[in-house]
Structure formats: structure tokens, C-alpha cells
Motif scaffolding. Structure first.
Motif, PDB file in Angstrom:
ATOM      1  N   ASP A   1     -67.179 -23.280  18.266  1.00  0.00           N
ATOM      2  CA  ASP A   1     -67.796 -24.293  17.405  1.00  0.00           C
ATOM      3  C   ASP A   1     -69.168 -23.854  16.909  1.00  0.00           C
ATOM      4  O   ASP A   1     -69.864 -24.607  16.249  1.00  0.00           O
ATOM      5  N   ALA A   2     -69.553 -22.620  17.217  1.00  0.00           N
ATOM      6  CA  ALA A   2     -70.922 -22.178  16.963  1.00  0.00           C
ATOM      7  C   ALA A   2     -71.258 -22.088  15.473  1.00  0.00           C
ATOM      8  O   ALA A   2     -72.427 -22.042  15.101  1.00  0.00           O
ATOM      9  N   ALA A   3     -70.240 -22.084  14.610  1.00  0.00           N
ATOM     10  CA  ALA A   3     -70.510 -21.994  13.174  1.00  0.00           C
ATOM     11  C   ALA A   3     -71.209 -23.246  12.651  1.00  0.00           C
ATOM     12  O   ALA A   3     -71.965 -23.187  11.693  1.00  0.00           O
ATOM     13  N   THR A   4     -70.951 -24.388  13.276  1.00  0.00           N
ATOM     14  CA  THR A   4     -71.543 -25.635  12.799  1.00  0.00           C
ATOM     15  C   THR A   4     -72.617 -26.190  13.726  1.00  0.00           C
ATOM     16  O   THR A   4     -73.465 -26.958  13.303  1.00  0.00           O
ATOM     17  N   VAL A   5     -72.571 -25.820  15.010  1.00  0.00           N
ATOM     18  CA  VAL A   5     -73.512 -26.340  16.001  1.00  0.00           C
ATOM     19  C   VAL A   5     -74.006 -25.183  16.860  1.00  0.00           C
ATOM     20  O   VAL A   5     -73.201 -24.349  17.285  1.00  0.00           O
ATOM     21  N   PRO A   6     -75.307 -25.090  17.142  1.00  0.00           N
ATOM     22  CA  PRO A   6     -75.785 -24.015  18.014  1.00  0.00           C
ATOM     23  C   PRO A   6     -75.096 -24.059  19.375  1.00  0.00           C
ATOM     24  O   PRO A   6     -75.101 -25.090  20.047  1.00  0.00           O
ATOM     25  N   ALA A   7     -74.481 -22.958  19.769  1.00  0.00           N
ATOM     26  CA  ALA A   7     -73.795 -22.908  21.057  1.00  0.00           C
ATOM     27  C   ALA A   7     -74.822 -22.946  22.190  1.00  0.00           C
ATOM     28  O   ALA A   7     -75.865 -22.280  22.113  1.00  0.00           O
TER      29      ALA A   7
ATOM     30  N   HIS B   1     -65.297 -38.843  17.777  1.00  0.00           N
ATOM     31  CA  HIS B   1     -64.666 -39.318  16.549  1.00  0.00           C
ATOM     32  C   HIS B   1     -63.421 -38.504  16.198  1.00  0.00           C
ATOM     33  O   HIS B   1     -62.453 -39.042  15.659  1.00  0.00           O
ATOM     34  N   GLY B   2     -63.452 -37.223  16.502  1.00  0.00           N
ATOM     35  CA  GLY B   2     -62.289 -36.374  16.256  1.00  0.00           C
ATOM     36  C   GLY B   2     -61.481 -36.108  17.510  1.00  0.00           C
ATOM     37  O   GLY B   2     -60.636 -35.216  17.522  1.00  0.00           O
ATOM     38  N   GLY B   3     -61.750 -36.892  18.563  1.00  0.00           N
ATOM     39  CA  GLY B   3     -61.115 -36.643  19.859  1.00  0.00           C
ATOM     40  C   GLY B   3     -61.911 -35.627  20.662  1.00  0.00           C
ATOM     41  O   GLY B   3     -62.911 -35.075  20.198  1.00  0.00           O
TER      42      GLY B   3
ATOM     43  N   ASN C   1     -70.913 -32.902  28.003  1.00  0.00           N
ATOM     44  CA  ASN C   1     -69.859 -32.389  28.885  1.00  0.00           C
ATOM     45  C   ASN C   1     -68.558 -33.173  28.807  1.00  0.00           C
ATOM     46  O   ASN C   1     -67.576 -32.817  29.446  1.00  0.00           O
ATOM     47  N   ILE C   2     -68.515 -34.230  28.013  1.00  0.00           N
ATOM     48  CA  ILE C   2     -67.295 -35.022  27.828  1.00  0.00           C
ATOM     49  C   ILE C   2     -66.737 -34.863  26.422  1.00  0.00           C
ATOM     50  O   ILE C   2     -65.514 -34.746  26.243  1.00  0.00           O
ATOM     51  N   VAL C   3     -67.596 -34.862  25.435  1.00  0.00           N
ATOM     52  CA  VAL C   3     -67.158 -34.792  24.040  1.00  0.00           C
ATOM     53  C   VAL C   3     -67.411 -33.386  23.507  1.00  0.00           C
ATOM     54  O   VAL C   3     -68.547 -33.027  23.165  1.00  0.00           O
ATOM     55  N   PHE C   4     -66.370 -32.594  23.474  1.00  0.00           N
ATOM     56  CA  PHE C   4     -66.450 -31.251  22.898  1.00  0.00           C
ATOM     57  C   PHE C   4     -65.067 -30.830  22.430  1.00  0.00           C
ATOM     58  O   PHE C   4     -64.066 -31.339  22.934  1.00  0.00           O
ATOM     59  N   PRO C   5     -64.985 -29.968  21.417  1.00  0.00           N
ATOM     60  CA  PRO C   5     -66.067 -29.280  20.723  1.00  0.00           C
ATOM     61  C   PRO C   5     -67.092 -30.261  20.140  1.00  0.00           C
ATOM     62  O   PRO C   5     -66.757 -31.381  19.765  1.00  0.00           O
ATOM     63  N   THR C   6     -68.327 -29.789  20.036  1.00  0.00           N
ATOM     64  CA  THR C   6     -69.436 -30.667  19.667  1.00  0.00           C
ATOM     65  C   THR C   6     -69.236 -31.350  18.326  1.00  0.00           C
ATOM     66  O   THR C   6     -69.598 -32.520  18.150  1.00  0.00           O
ATOM     67  N   ALA C   7     -68.655 -30.639  17.363  1.00  0.00           N
ATOM     68  CA  ALA C   7     -68.504 -31.199  16.018  1.00  0.00           C
ATOM     69  C   ALA C   7     -67.640 -32.443  15.991  1.00  0.00           C
ATOM     70  O   ALA C   7     -67.699 -33.217  15.022  1.00  0.00           O
ATOM     71  N   THR C   8     -66.848 -32.690  17.023  1.00  0.00           N
ATOM     72  CA  THR C   8     -65.996 -33.882  17.037  1.00  0.00           C
ATOM     73  C   THR C   8     -66.802 -35.172  17.156  1.00  0.00           C
ATOM     74  O   THR C   8     -66.267 -36.256  16.919  1.00  0.00           O
ATOM     75  N   ALA C   9     -68.075 -35.073  17.522  1.00  0.00           N
ATOM     76  CA  ALA C   9     -68.922 -36.262  17.646  1.00  0.00           C
ATOM     77  C   ALA C   9     -69.580 -36.643  16.330  1.00  0.00           C
ATOM     78  O   ALA C   9     -70.335 -37.613  16.279  1.00  0.00           O
ATOM     79  N   MET C  10     -69.287 -35.886  15.272  1.00  0.00           N
ATOM     80  CA  MET C  10     -69.851 -36.183  13.952  1.00  0.00           C
ATOM     81  C   MET C  10     -68.799 -36.839  13.058  1.00  0.00           C
ATOM     82  O   MET C  10     -67.601 -36.653  13.256  1.00  0.00           O
ATOM     83  N   LEU C  11     -69.279 -37.589  12.084  1.00  0.00           N
ATOM     84  CA  LEU C  11     -68.414 -38.196  11.070  1.00  0.00           C
ATOM     85  C   LEU C  11     -68.844 -37.728   9.690  1.00  0.00           C
ATOM     86  O   LEU C  11     -70.055 -37.673   9.397  1.00  0.00           O
ATOM     87  N   HIS C  12     -67.877 -37.441   8.864  1.00  0.00           N
ATOM     88  CA  HIS C  12     -68.178 -37.060   7.486  1.00  0.00           C
ATOM     89  C   HIS C  12     -68.834 -38.245   6.771  1.00  0.00           C
ATOM     90  O   HIS C  12     -68.347 -39.373   6.816  1.00  0.00           O
TER      91      HIS C  12
ATOM     92  N   ALA D   1     -71.665 -39.595   7.533  1.00  0.00           N
ATOM     93  CA  ALA D   1     -72.606 -40.309   8.405  1.00  0.00           C
ATOM     94  C   ALA D   1     -73.944 -39.578   8.458  1.00  0.00           C
ATOM     95  O   ALA D   1     -74.062 -38.416   8.037  1.00  0.00           O
ATOM     96  N   HIS D   2     -74.949 -40.265   8.968  1.00  0.00           N
ATOM     97  CA  HIS D   2     -76.218 -39.600   9.288  1.00  0.00           C
ATOM     98  C   HIS D   2     -76.057 -39.018  10.689  1.00  0.00           C
ATOM     99  O   HIS D   2     -76.256 -39.716  11.690  1.00  0.00           O
ATOM    100  N   ASN D   3     -75.660 -37.755  10.749  1.00  0.00           N
ATOM    101  CA  ASN D   3     -75.392 -37.089  12.022  1.00  0.00           C
ATOM    102  C   ASN D   3     -76.681 -36.476  12.562  1.00  0.00           C
ATOM    103  O   ASN D   3     -77.319 -35.663  11.882  1.00  0.00           O
ATOM    104  N   ARG D   4     -77.052 -36.867  13.789  1.00  0.00           N
ATOM    105  CA  ARG D   4     -78.341 -36.466  14.352  1.00  0.00           C
ATOM    106  C   ARG D   4     -78.128 -35.707  15.658  1.00  0.00           C
ATOM    107  O   ARG D   4     -77.500 -36.203  16.587  1.00  0.00           O
ATOM    108  N   PHE D   5     -78.676 -34.520  15.708  1.00  0.00           N
ATOM    109  CA  PHE D   5     -78.448 -33.565  16.786  1.00  0.00           C
ATOM    110  C   PHE D   5     -79.546 -33.668  17.847  1.00  0.00           C
ATOM    111  O   PHE D   5     -80.734 -33.649  17.521  1.00  0.00           O
ATOM    112  N   VAL D   6     -79.137 -33.772  19.106  1.00  0.00           N
ATOM    113  CA  VAL D   6     -80.066 -33.757  20.237  1.00  0.00           C
ATOM    114  C   VAL D   6     -79.648 -32.589  21.131  1.00  0.00           C
ATOM    115  O   VAL D   6     -78.643 -32.670  21.829  1.00  0.00           O
TER     116      VAL D   6
END
Length: 307
Positions: A61-67, A213-215, A261-272, A274-279
Motif C-alpha cells: 500500500d506504500a504507493a498511496t500511504v507511507p509504509a 470503508h473498503g473492508g 492494526n485492525i484496518v489495513f491496508p491503510t487506504a481502505t480507511a479512506m473514502l473517495h 471525503a476529507h481524508n486526514r492522515f495521522v
């Protein structure tokens, strides 16, 4: 139901740990202490396994989110090890009703909140939020979703009733603040409303925190209905995304982390859209109580300015 189940689990583990320690103390204090620690801290081992799985799955998933690096995961694991017992062994089993819903007349004209917890949780999860909302005199309803292990779609009527209560108290459409599965429950509520009901106008914004959001990759291991519905790219999450296409857009803010540690790959927590905010570097439960997440959300509620 969940509070009683977690009470029994917590007290049972504590009894087993103390019994082991007492039985072995006279002959081998070291063995007794090691057994006590193993029983009390067994959950931390399961957390560690989740973080290892997260590392390898997230590398794709590193292409969209820093691994995350191993050091990031270690710090996140330690943070989750400290946070989890307070939630699952104290607030939810024993203090779920410590802060009642707040719908006082003084909240009229001030934006209210409906709080929707995640998988295997109840309203006690939100206690730090409830204290903060009460201090700001914001109306709120914190749900305890039932049935605990049922379909996510079953939670829509409870969210509907809570939205009505907060709207009546404040005169304003509320914000939904949702952790994990709670964000999917909010989307199920939107889907459940008739087209003419204009459900998107009845909620000001939906804030999701670590929602799959994407499982999620871990969903494949759940034997429970709502767990299965959160399978990565599974039928349920695919169907709800399809149902949303072409309908009025509800504003979403989606908080996510590369150390969840529950929702991964990380990008699945984003919605197209939406205001997606990274912590960065924050685990699943800890993300809900991150000063960044809580601070930004509470500030937006106070000013009624979002994004």
C-alpha cells in the motif's frame, strides 16, 4: 449484553492470574510471576501479531500511504497495549453508563453529536469524548449498538432514533462521530433511508476514525456476521459503495493511520471524495483518542467550521 460479557472476561482472567500466582508462589515465585504476567498480558501478544501482519500487508500500500517502519509499529504497539485495558477492561464493562446522554435545553442552537462505536464495543468507549462534549455543553447521544454480533444493517434504526433526538434538542442536524465499524453503520443508516427522506441533509457531517470503508484484511478471520461484512473488498462493502453512487453526497471526514492494526491496508480507511486526514504512527483504538483527532473535531464543533 456486551458489558456483562466483558465483565465476566475481565474478572475471569484476573481470577485465573491471581490463582496461578497464589498456587505457585510458595514453590516458585518466578514461575508464579511469569504465569501471572502471561495471563494478564496475553492480549498484547495478539496485538503484536496484528502489527506484524499489518507491516507485510501495508508494504503493498506504500504507493498511496507511507509504509510504517518497525520502530513506528513498536511505538504504536506499546501505545495500544497501554490504551486497550482502560477501554475493554474498565470503561466498557464497568463504566459504560458513567456519562449519560446530554440533551439539555441549553444545547439549543449548538451543533450536537451522535457517537457510534465500533466492533465489540459499547458507549463506554467514548467516555473521554463525552466528558469533553459535556464540558462544551454540546448535546450528544452515545449508542450501544445491538445486537452485538448481528448485521451492520441492523444498527440503522438506532442511529435514526439518535439523530432525531439530537436534532430535536438542538434544532440542528447533528454530526456523527464514528469509530471503526461505526462508520460503516452510519453509511448503512444513510442507505436505509428512502430517497425522498433526504437523509444526507439530516446529518451535518460524518466523521469516521479508523473505519474499514473498503473492508479490512483481518475480516477474513471473523466467524461473526458483522465481522464477515468487513472483509477486504467483500460483498457488503462493495454493495454499500454501489448503493451510494448517484445519491446526494454527505460530507465525510475520514481519519486514518498507517499503524492501524485492525484496518489495513491503510487506504481502505479512506473514502473517495471525503476529507481524508492522515495521522501517522497511531494504532486502532488509540486513534480515537489522539489529541490531533479529538482536538480538530472538538474545535470544528465549537466553531461549526469544517475542513
Amino acid at each position: 449484553m456486551l458489558a456483562r460479557l466483558q465483565q465476566a472476561t475481565t474478572l475471569g482472567l484476573l481470577f485465573a492470574a491471581v490463582a496461578w500466582l497464589a498456587y505457585h508462589w510458595g514453590s516458585s515465585p518466578v514461575l508464579g510471576s511469569m504465569g501471572f504476567a502471561a495471563i494478564v498480558l496475553a492480549y498484547s501478544l495478539f496485538l503484536a501479531i496484528e502489527f506484524v501482519a499489518l507491516y507485510f500487508v501495508n508494504r503493498r500500500d506504500a504507493a498511496t500511504v507511507p509504509a510504517p517502519r518497525w520502530g513506528d509499529l513498536l511505538r504504536a504497539w506499546w501505545g495500544e497495549t497501554r490504551v486497550a485495558p482502560g477501554v475493554f477492561c474498565w470503561r466498557q464493562p464497568f463504566r459504560s453508563q458513567a456519562v449519560p446522554d446530554h440533551l439539555a435545553p441549553a444545547t439549543q442552537g449548538r451543533r450536537g453529536v451522535v457517537l457510534v462505536h465500533g466492533f465489540v464495543c459499547n458507549r463506554g468507549f467514548w467516555t473521554p469524548w463525552l466528558h469533553a462534549l459535556r464540558a462544551g455543553d454540546h448535546a450528544f447521544v452515545a449508542l450501544s449498538l445491538e445486537p452485538v454480533f448481528g448485521s451492520i444493517d441492523d444498527y440503522a434504526p438506532q442511529i435514526e432514533a439518535a439523530v432525531q433526538r439530537v436534532t430535536l434538542a438542538t434544532g440542528l442536524a447533528p454530526v456523527l462521530v464514528c469509530h471503526s465499524m461505526g462508520g460503516l453503520a452510519a453509511r448503512a443508516w444513510l442507505r436505509s433511508r428512502p430517497d425522498g427522506d433526504n437523509a444526507h441533509a439530516r446529518v451535518h457531517r460524518i466523521v469516521t476514525i479508523g473505519t474499514p470503508h473498503g473492508g479490512t484484511w483481518l475480516g477474513r478471520f471473523s466467524p461473526l456476521m458483522n465481522g464477515q461484512q468487513m472483509r477486504l473488498a467483500g460483498a457488503w462493502v462493495t454493495d454499500i459503495a454501489a448503493a451510494e453512487a448517484g445519491r446526494p453526497v454527505t460530507p465525510f471526514t475520514c481519519w486514518y493511520s498507517n499503524c492501524d492494526n485492525i484496518v489495513f491496508p491503510t487506504a481502505t480507511a479512506m473514502l473517495h471524495g471525503a476529507h481524508n486526514r492522515f495521522v501517522p504512527g497511531t494504532a486502532h483504538v488509540a486513534l480515537a483518542f489522539s489529541p490531533v483527532v479529538m482536538g480538530a473535531t472538538l474545535d470544528a464543533l465549537r466553531t461549526d467550521r469544517w475542513d
